[in-house]
Design a protein around this motif. Structure first.
Motif, mmCIF file in Angstrom:
data_model
loop_
_atom_site.group_PDB
_atom_site.id
_atom_site.type_symbol
_atom_site.label_atom_id
_atom_site.label_comp_id
_atom_site.label_asym_id
_atom_site.label_seq_id
_atom_site.Cartn_x
_atom_site.Cartn_y
_atom_site.Cartn_z
ATOM 1 N N TYR A 1 10.408 11.300 -9.224
ATOM 2 C CA TYR A 1 9.528 10.655 -8.259
ATOM 3 C C TYR A 1 10.067 9.256 -7.978
ATOM 4 O O TYR A 1 10.750 8.655 -8.809
ATOM 5 N N HIS A 2 9.726 8.740 -6.811
ATOM 6 C CA HIS A 2 10.111 7.369 -6.507
ATOM 7 C C HIS A 2 9.175 6.377 -7.191
ATOM 8 O O HIS A 2 9.620 5.465 -7.882
ATOM 9 N N VAL A 3 7.862 6.553 -7.024
ATOM 10 C CA VAL A 3 6.890 5.584 -7.522
ATOM 11 C C VAL A 3 5.865 6.263 -8.433
ATOM 12 O O VAL A 3 5.332 7.311 -8.094
ATOM 13 N N VAL A 4 5.608 5.659 -9.576
ATOM 14 C CA VAL A 4 4.472 6.038 -10.410
ATOM 15 C C VAL A 4 3.541 4.829 -10.459
ATOM 16 O O VAL A 4 3.971 3.723 -10.804
ATOM 17 N N ASP A 5 2.293 5.052 -10.074
ATOM 18 C CA ASP A 5 1.311 3.977 -10.079
ATOM 19 C C ASP A 5 0.432 4.107 -11.322
ATOM 20 O O ASP A 5 -0.185 5.148 -11.559
ATOM 21 N N LYS B 1 0.831 -1.196 0.000
ATOM 22 C CA LYS B 1 0.000 0.000 0.000
ATOM 23 C C LYS B 1 0.868 1.250 0.000
ATOM 24 O O LYS B 1 2.007 1.231 0.473
ATOM 25 N N ASN B 2 0.302 2.347 -0.531
ATOM 26 C CA ASN B 2 1.008 3.614 -0.481
ATOM 27 C C ASN B 2 0.777 4.283 0.866
ATOM 28 O O ASN B 2 0.089 3.731 1.743
ATOM 29 N N LYS C 1 4.003 8.948 -6.262
ATOM 30 C CA LYS C 1 4.193 8.850 -4.828
ATOM 31 C C LYS C 1 5.654 8.582 -4.484
ATOM 32 O O LYS C 1 6.505 8.469 -5.364
ATOM 33 N N THR C 2 5.892 8.459 -3.191
ATOM 34 C CA THR C 2 7.166 7.945 -2.721
ATOM 35 C C THR C 2 6.882 6.791 -1.780
ATOM 36 O O THR C 2 5.780 6.663 -1.242
ATOM 37 N N THR D 1 -1.738 -0.253 -7.531
ATOM 38 C CA THR D 1 -2.397 -0.904 -8.652
ATOM 39 C C THR D 1 -1.378 -1.540 -9.594
ATOM 40 O O THR D 1 -1.409 -2.747 -9.845
ATOM 41 N N TYR D 2 -0.463 -0.731 -10.096
ATOM 42 C CA TYR D 2 0.620 -1.213 -10.965
ATOM 43 C C TYR D 2 1.806 -0.274 -10.725
ATOM 44 O O TYR D 2 2.086 0.616 -11.514
#
Length: 424
Positions: free
Chosen positions: A231-235, A174-175, A247-248, A182-183
């Protein structure tokens, strides 16, 4: 008396500088190297002693991760870091020709080989290419290692999906908002693309190179801000490739520049230029380097804080008490990347990357970052940060910090020898 080394561009060769062929060569002019053989070899020798002590202190099946409170922390072969220790051992074998190190690496590879079938992780590049890739390069034993690498690349390729045009990073989790991913795709994944491009050349299967290129292109568009921080995370939405959120997971806040993420991108796009000769990757790497090296919050010793924007944390932040921790692993990755980037650029820009990498290596090779013999259980460097938000591996030695530090020293030694920085 300090000896200065001058190396001509004919010796520091760009592997794709023309954007036509990865074997193209272009003169870079003369650059000056300030570090000497004594510096490089004394630090590699210290590293050899430390790693040899670490090898004696762990069991055959242990995959070293860190050393904390006087105890070894050894995760299993499925952990994303499992390839770094054997990779470090192999680099030190390359330097020293100490056969005991080759034996040690091979005993770890025996326990790591099964991960070639692991389709549940995006980190098979870290796990298999840093280990088996170096083993193949140094021994030439294609019978022992080629099948492992090709099978592992096939496993990694299963995580690529057409709509998002990326390799999925995590399954589950989870974020920070408590919402399931999601992905998710993390910037770290740029580091696993070298595995695919190299196996593509090894096997002739162009599909792996195509996946690497498409992932790199999508990441360039969606992960980077206007200032070339990442960015750290792209969902993503896996059905149509649209972006759900940026997100990170390991940074200070979503819009911050998590330090190691910046180094992963720098290294990854420099490598993708080498592998493809596509100038857009070179330009991306140069922009990332400019962001990183010119960041107003970068300490004078060039060992960054764990997040480059940690100074923006307020006292009510749950990370405030740890905001000033440094991350040695970021500096190790960055130093190694800059040495490669220097061979694809010219004049004062190339020299700048060399100077900054040298500064990082001096800092890493001295107190408080370099461990005394046996001090950190045989790890070479101290004061790395895994993930403050997850409260894991905070201000400890880390196996990947050691790997990229040794890699940077090996690369620099090649430069002193008038060789290409990258050996394939």
């Amino acid at each position: 008396m300090k000896i200065q080394y001058y190396i001509t561009g004919a010796l520091l060769v760009g592997l794709g500088i023309q954007g036509i062929s990865c074997s193209s060569q272009k003169s870079l002019g003369s650059i000056k190297l300030e570090l000497d053989k004594e510096f490089v070899h004394s630090n590699l020798e210290d590293a050899r002693k430390q790693i040899s002590y670490l090898a004696e202190s762990i069991s055959e099946s242990d995959m070293p991760t860190t050393y904390k409170d006087g105890k070894y922390v050894n995760w299993g072969s499925t952990w994303w870091c499992s390839g770094f220790y054997p990779g470090t051992v192999l680099y030190l074998y390359e330097y020293s020709k100490d056969e005991k190190l080759l034996v040690e690496a091979k005993r770890k590879l025996k326990h790591l080989e099964k991960e070639k079938n692991n389709k549940g992780t995006h980190d098979l590049g870290f796990m298999l290419y840093c280990s088996f890739g170096n083993a193949l390069r140094l021994t030439g034993d294609s019978v022992a290692y080629k099948e492992v690498l090709s099978t592992g690349a096939a496993s990694l390729a299963t995580r690529f999906h057409e709509a998002p045009k990326t390799i999925r990073s995590w399954d589950g989790g989870k974020n920070w908002d408590g919402q399931p991913w999601t992905y998710p795709v993390i910037i770290d994944n740029m580091m696993n693309l070298e595995f695919l491009t190299e196996v593509s050349k090894m096997t002739g299967d162009k599909r792996y190179r195509d996946i690497a290129v498409r992932h790199a292109n999508t990441t360039m568009i969606n992960h980077y801000r206007k200032d070339y921080s990442s960015y750290h995370v792209v969902d993503y939405n896996p059905k149509d490739g649209s972006i759900i959120s940026r997100k990170t997971a390991q940074g200070a806040f979503d819009e911050s520049a998590w330090a190691r993420g910046q180094s992963w991108g720098l290294y990854g796009y420099t490598m993708m230029y080498r592998e493809t000769g596509d100038k857009k990757y070179l330009e991306q790497a140069r922009h990332i380097a400019q962001f990183y090296l010119n960041h107003p919050n970068l300490p004078k010793d060039l060992i960054p804080y764990w997040d480059m924007d940690q100074n923006k944390l307020t006292p009510d932040s749950k990370y405030y008490s740890q905001k000033d921790l440094r991350d040695v692993s970021t500096a190790s990755v960055t130093a190694s990347a800059l040495l490669e980037l220097a061979q694809y650029t010219r004049g004062s820009e190339s020299q700048l990357y060399i100077v900054k990498a040298e500064h990082m290596l001096r800092s890493l090779s001295s107190k408080p970052y370099k461990a005394e013999y046996k001090e950190a259980g045989g790890y070479i460097l101290k004061h790395s940060v895994g993930s403050i938000p997850h409260k894991t591996e905070v201000d400890v030695p880390l196996t990947y910090a050691d790997y990229y530090y040794v890699e940077a020293l090996i690369r620099y030694d090649r430069m002193l020898n008038g060789e290409k920085v990258i050996k394939q």
